[in-house]
Enzyme design. Sequence first.
Site, mmCIF file in Angstrom:
data_model
loop_
_atom_site.group_PDB
_atom_site.id
_atom_site.type_symbol
_atom_site.label_atom_id
_atom_site.label_comp_id
_atom_site.label_asym_id
_atom_site.label_seq_id
_atom_site.Cartn_x
_atom_site.Cartn_y
_atom_site.Cartn_z
ATOM 1 C CE LYS A 25 16.975 -51.945 1.963
ATOM 2 N NZ LYS A 25 17.130 -51.104 3.108
ATOM 3 C CG ASP A 72 24.755 -51.850 -2.519
ATOM 4 O OD1 ASP A 72 25.392 -52.641 -1.796
ATOM 5 O OD2 ASP A 72 23.550 -51.595 -2.349
ATOM 6 C CB ILE A 73 30.407 -52.354 -0.332
ATOM 7 C CG1 ILE A 73 30.948 -50.926 -0.479
ATOM 8 C CG2 ILE A 73 31.535 -53.345 -0.043
ATOM 9 C CD1 ILE A 73 31.442 -50.291 0.806
ATOM 10 C CG ASN A 128 25.520 -43.094 8.476
ATOM 11 O OD1 ASN A 128 25.949 -43.632 9.484
ATOM 12 N ND2 ASN A 128 25.925 -43.438 7.248
ATOM 13 C CE LYS A 147 21.396 -53.681 -0.942
ATOM 14 N NZ LYS A 147 22.293 -52.786 -0.234
HETATM 15 O O1 C5P Z 1 20.157 -50.791 0.548
HETATM 16 P P1 C5P Z 1 20.603 -50.533 1.938
HETATM 17 O O2 C5P Z 1 21.611 -49.432 2.074
HETATM 18 O O3 C5P Z 1 19.511 -50.397 2.954
HETATM 19 O O4 C5P Z 1 21.345 -51.896 2.343
HETATM 20 C C1 C5P Z 1 21.915 -52.073 3.565
HETATM 21 C C2 C5P Z 1 22.974 -53.142 3.489
HETATM 22 O O5 C5P Z 1 23.814 -52.950 2.356
HETATM 23 C C3 C5P Z 1 23.909 -53.115 4.682
HETATM 24 O O6 C5P Z 1 24.347 -54.431 4.920
HETATM 25 C C4 C5P Z 1 25.042 -52.212 4.196
HETATM 26 O O7 C5P Z 1 26.253 -52.474 4.888
HETATM 27 C C5 C5P Z 1 25.140 -52.589 2.741
HETATM 28 N N1 C5P Z 1 25.557 -51.476 1.872
HETATM 29 C C6 C5P Z 1 26.790 -51.502 1.247
HETATM 30 N N2 C5P Z 1 27.157 -50.473 0.399
HETATM 31 C C7 C5P Z 1 26.319 -49.436 0.191
HETATM 32 C C8 C5P Z 1 25.067 -49.391 0.818
HETATM 33 C C9 C5P Z 1 24.714 -50.427 1.662
HETATM 34 O O8 C5P Z 1 27.560 -52.447 1.466
HETATM 35 N N3 C5P Z 1 26.709 -48.464 -0.616
#
Ligand code: C5P
Length: 413
Positions: free
Chosen positions: A337, A306-307, A210, A341
Amino acid sequence: MNTLSGKHILLGVTGGIAAYKSAELVRRLREQGAEVRVVMTAAAREFITPLTLQALSGQPVHSDLLDPRAEAAMGHIELARWADVLLVAPATADFIARLVQGRADDLLAAVCLACEASLAVAPAMNRAMWQQPATQDNLETLRARRVHVLGPATGSQACGETGPGRMLEPEELARQLDGLFQGGALAGRRVLVSAGPTREAIDPVRYISNRSSGKMGYAVARAAAEAGARVTLVTGPVALALPEQVNGIQVETAEQMHAAVMEHIADTDIFIAAAAVTDYRPQSVAGQKIKKSTAGMTLALESNPDILATVAALPEPPFTLGFAAETDSLEANARNKLRAKSLDMIAANVVGPGQGFEVDDNALQVFWDGGERQLGRTRKTRLARQLVALLAERYQAKYNTDSVIKLHAKDSA
Ligand code: C5P
């Protein structure tokens, strides 16, 4: 650490004999990596030439409020916005009095009034003028308005007298300016930051990724280090130098980023997820370059971990700050979010052509349970410091620690 590196310092020079020391001050600030722009009053030009300060700062010197050409290039509002700190050195008794009154009748006074960054003055005057109740009252007023008063020193004066009123030496002024940025709001805290994009290989030469440049995450890591935190930065591939005093871990894929974050999370007080993690990866990576075909191509993808959500769901999670890059419905999406989260805070911004990714400016709307704050459009480096100051406030509110000193009070407003 030297916090002046990369800082925008707007130096106001007013009409006192100490103006000759401003030349040395510009040199010292630039040696420490700061960018310096100079605004002179008419009286200052009687003591030192603009050409000297222009040569040393490498920038045109600004003097006129009503010069249409100067205003068209960088007017008083742009100068005020540009500054991370505005230092008036030397500051005469007259200029200090005008500052108290909030005048805007020359360029420097107008810039001081328009500037929302920290303001510092280095008084320089005859000792009798310094000791006058009028001057002392004015200084008290400025201190009450959170203006930093640097000096003066005591010693022999150009007028032949001895006493208080000498401007601090350039080296000392540079040191005290550096001190203004050493806030310590996160002193002793361990901060883990994820930044940049991740890359998901399709074959040995192609990948999915991206537009993230990593600029915001790097700026946040740097701001956290400046605020006294021990910072580890897990970074995807970006073209940025690692900030000073930050422990960097380079990764490429989301799974590698996930592993690196989980390896350090037990030793983390605050996790800031600024990375733009690629949500999907190819189900399988071709061992050889995939040959072009006219029949088109379908790529099967699977989800990446999703970290941030994983970290926030730990039995004893650190304080978590997530980012939300949105093209629409900013608040609703960000608040969703935040809840989904289980985050402590979320910083949301609009992305699209020329906004958010790749560019140097950004604006953020920060939400937490029961509150929000708008951080207006400005350079990512400055925005990061405002965000870290706010983070320190919220961290303190959650854990009620008293080690948090309010950093850059004006920056966080
Ligand atoms: O759900 P979304 O991708 O919009 O969420 C964004 C947030 O989640 C950001 O802080 C991003 O660093 C984190 N994120 C993550 N791992 C992912 C996707 C998003 O840590 N696979």
